[in-house]
Design an enzyme around this catalytic site. Structure first.
Site, PDB file in Angstrom:
ATOM      1  N   TYR A 165      95.194 -10.528  77.554  1.00 51.99           N
ATOM      2  CA  TYR A 165      95.018 -10.687  76.118  1.00 51.99           C
ATOM      3  C   TYR A 165      95.817 -11.886  75.627  1.00 51.99           C
ATOM      4  CZ  TYR A 165      93.167  -5.922  76.031  1.00 51.99           C
ATOM      5  OH  TYR A 165      92.431  -4.791  76.235  1.00 51.99           O
ATOM      6  N   ASP A 221      88.230   1.482  82.535  1.00 54.18           N
ATOM      7  CA  ASP A 221      88.660   0.676  81.387  1.00 54.18           C
ATOM      8  C   ASP A 221      87.967   1.127  80.102  1.00 54.18           C
ATOM      9  OD1 ASP A 221      89.499  -1.236  79.610  1.00 54.18           O
ATOM     10  OD2 ASP A 221      89.107  -2.946  80.930  1.00 54.18           O
ATOM     11  N   ARG A 231      93.868  -4.742  83.872  1.00 58.28           N
ATOM     12  CA  ARG A 231      92.572  -5.410  84.021  1.00 58.28           C
ATOM     13  C   ARG A 231      92.456  -5.998  85.422  1.00 58.28           C
ATOM     14  NH1 ARG A 231      90.242  -7.060  78.424  1.00 58.28           N
ATOM     15  NH2 ARG A 231      90.118  -4.944  77.617  1.00 58.28           N
ATOM     16  N   SER A 278      87.423  -1.521  77.268  1.00 59.58           N
ATOM     17  CA  SER A 278      86.265  -2.397  77.457  1.00 59.58           C
ATOM     18  C   SER A 278      84.977  -1.697  77.050  1.00 59.58           C
ATOM     19  CB  SER A 278      86.186  -2.862  78.916  1.00 59.58           C
ATOM     20  OG  SER A 278      87.203  -3.798  79.200  1.00 59.58           O
ATOM     21  N   GLN A 292      88.252  -1.287  86.824  1.00 57.96           N
ATOM     22  CA  GLN A 292      87.201  -1.582  85.850  1.00 57.96           C
ATOM     23  C   GLN A 292      86.443  -0.335  85.418  1.00 57.96           C
ATOM     24  OE1 GLN A 292      84.741  -4.619  87.595  1.00 57.96           O
ATOM     25  NE2 GLN A 292      86.051  -6.284  86.888  1.00 57.96           N
TER      26      GLN A 292
END
Length: 400
Positions: free
Chosen positions: A241, A142, A134, A145, A139
Site C-alpha cells: 500500500y 485475501d 500480499r 481484495s 491470495q
C-alpha cells in the site's frame, strides 16, 4: 494437549448497522466439515444475503436458535466484522466471549487498536483479515481484495447512474456522442477494477497512483497513466500500500491533478493508507472547476475521503457537481460478496486447521502477520506499538 471433541466453528449474524453479508455461505460448509470441523450458524445469519437456514442444514451445518447458544458452543467464530470493525454494536458480544474463543474476520487493528487491547484482556485470540500478507500463497485468503473488487465495480456503476452523460461513444442519427472521461485515483484492487469496469462501459479512462509499480497494470487495462509527482519507493514493503506522505507531497499531487480533475466527467477516488485517514487529494476549488453534471465517487469516505467535500453516506452537490460518499458498497451485492469473503475465511481455516483442530504456528508468515492477540496480550508488534485510541476522526487528525 489432548482434544476430546472436534472444534465447532460458529457463524453469528452480523450486527454492524445495515450489514447484509454473512461470514460463511452454505456452499462453504462442506469444505470445513470435510476436515473435521463442525459448523454452527446462528438462525437468520444468512437471510440478508439470500441464504436460508435450511440451506445450511442441507450442507451439514447445525443452526443455533439464538446468539448465546452459538457463542457458548463454538470455539472459533467467523465474522465479517469483529469488534474493531464494528465498534458500537460489536460491544454487545463482549459478555458472550471467553478466553478460549478465536475470532477471525475484519478487525481494523490499525485504525482501532484499542479494540485489540480489549479483546486481549478477555483472553480472546484474534486473527485480523486486514493484515493478510500480499504474497502468492495468501491470495485465496485475501478478504480485502475481494471487497475491493466489489467496491471498484459498484463505484463505477453508481457513478454512471448519477452522471448527466452516457459512458460509451455512440454513433447515432442525431450525431456522435463522445465517451465519458473517467479519472481513477488510486490503482489498488478497487482502482484497477474501476478502470476495467469503466472501460467495459466504453469510457475513456485515465488513472493516477503514487506507486510506479502499478503503471504497467493501468496500461494493461487500456487506461492512460497520469504521472505522479513523487519519488519511487514510497510504499510499504510488506503490504504494497501507499504510505502516508508529507503535506508538501499531497500539495504537489493536488497541483498535478487539478487540470485532470477539471477535464473529467467522473472521478473515482480510491486512494487509502491502512489505519490512517485517506489523503485529501481533491479540494472544493478543484470540484468547482469541473463541468456541471459531473460526478465524484469517493469510496474512501469511511476514512475521511479523498475529496474535502465528501460526507460518509451522503450526496453533496457543489457547483453542480455531485459528490458521493458510500461506505459499504459490498452491502449492495450481499450474495456474491458473501460468497467471495466466505471463501476467503474458509480458506483461512483450511490453512490453520489440522485434523479438525486449530494450530497456531507463529513461525509461519501468514499466521504471524494476521495474529493480533493471543494468551491475553496483543502479540502483533505493529499493533502493539500503536496508541490505544486511533480512529478516522478527520476533524482531529487532519489530512495526515
Amino acid at each position: 494437549m489432548t482434544h476430546t471433541k472436534q472444534t465447532v466453528v460458529g457463524v453469528p449474524k452480523e450486527t454492524y448497522p445495515g450489514e447484509t453479508l454473512v461470514a460463511l455461505t452454505p456452499a462453504h460448509v462442506p469444505l470445513l466439515t470435510k476436515i473435521g470441523l463442525h459448523v454452527l450458524v446462528e438462525s437468520g445469519a444468512g437471510e440478508a444475503a439470500g441464504f436460508e437456514d435450511e440451506e445450511y442444514r442441507i450442507k451439514g451445518a447445525r443452526v443455533a436458535s439464538d446468539r448465546s447458544e452459538l457463542f457458548a458452543s463454538a470455539e472459533i467464530l467467523l465474522q465479517v466484522r469483529t469488534l474493531g470493525a464494528n465498534p458500537d454494536t460489536g460491544r454487545h458480544d463482549l459478555p458472550l466471549l471467553r478466553a478460549d474463543h478465536v475470532l477471525i474476520g475484519l478487525a481494523d487493528p490499525l485504525g482501532r487498536p484499542e479494540a485489540a487491547t480489549e479483546l486481549a484482556h478477555l483472553g480472546v485470540t484474534v486473527f485480523a483479515m486486514e493484515l493478510m500478507p500480499r504474497i502468492a500463497r495468501a491470495q485465496s485468503m485475501d478478504m480485502l481484495s475481494s471487497l475491493a473488487t466489489i467496491v471498484g465495480y459498484k463505484a463505477v456503476l453508481l457513478a454512471a447512474a448519477s452522471l448527466s452523460k452516457l459512458f460509451p461513444m455512440l454513433m447515432t442519427a442525431a450525431g456522435t456522442i463522445p465517451p465519458a472521461r473517467v479519472l481513477v485515483i488510486g490503482a489498488g484492487v478497487a482502482g484497477l477494477q474501476a478502470i476495467a469496469t469503466a472501460r467495459r462501459l466504453g469510457a475513456a479512462v485515465a488513472a493516477y497512483d503514487v506507486r510506479p509499480a502499478v503503471k504497467d497494470q493501468i496500461q494493461s487495462l487500456g487506461a492512460k497513466v497520469i504521472d505522479a509527482p513523487v519519488e519511487a519507493g514510497e510504499v510499504e514493503e510488506l503490504s504494497g500500500y501507499a504510505k502516508t506522505l508529507g503535506e508538501h507531497i499531497y500539495r504537489k499531487q493536488r497541483e498535478r491533478l487539478t487540470p485532470v480533475v477539471a477535464a473529467s466527467d467522473v472521478v473515482i477516488a480510491t486512494a487509502a493508507v491502512p489505519g490512517r485517514p485517506a489523503p485529501r487529494l481533491i479540494t472544493a476549488d478543484m470540484v468547482a472547476r469541473m463541468a456541471r453534471g459531473s460526478v465524484i465517487m469517493d469510496v474512501a469516505a469511511e476514512r475521511g475521503g479523498n475529496c474535502e467535500l465528501t460526507r460518509p453516506n451522503e450526496v453533496i452537490v457543489h457547483h453542480g457537481v455531485t459528490v458521493l460518499g458510500p461506505t459499504n458498497l459490498p452491502n449492495t451485492v450481499p450474495m456474491h460478496a458473501s460468497q467471495m469473503c466466505g471463501r476467503n475465511l474458509a480458506n483461512v481455516l483450511l490453512y490453520l486447521c489440522k485434523d479438525g483442530f486449530l494450530h497456531v504456528d507463529v513461525a509461519d508468515e501468514i499466521t504471524r502477520e494476521t495474529l493480533v492477540t493471543r494468551g491475553g496480550a496483543v502479540v502483533h508488534p505493529r499493533i502493539g506499538a500503536l496508541p490505544r485510541a486511533t480512529h478516522y476522526d478527520v476533524a482531529e487528525e487532519g489530512n495526515a
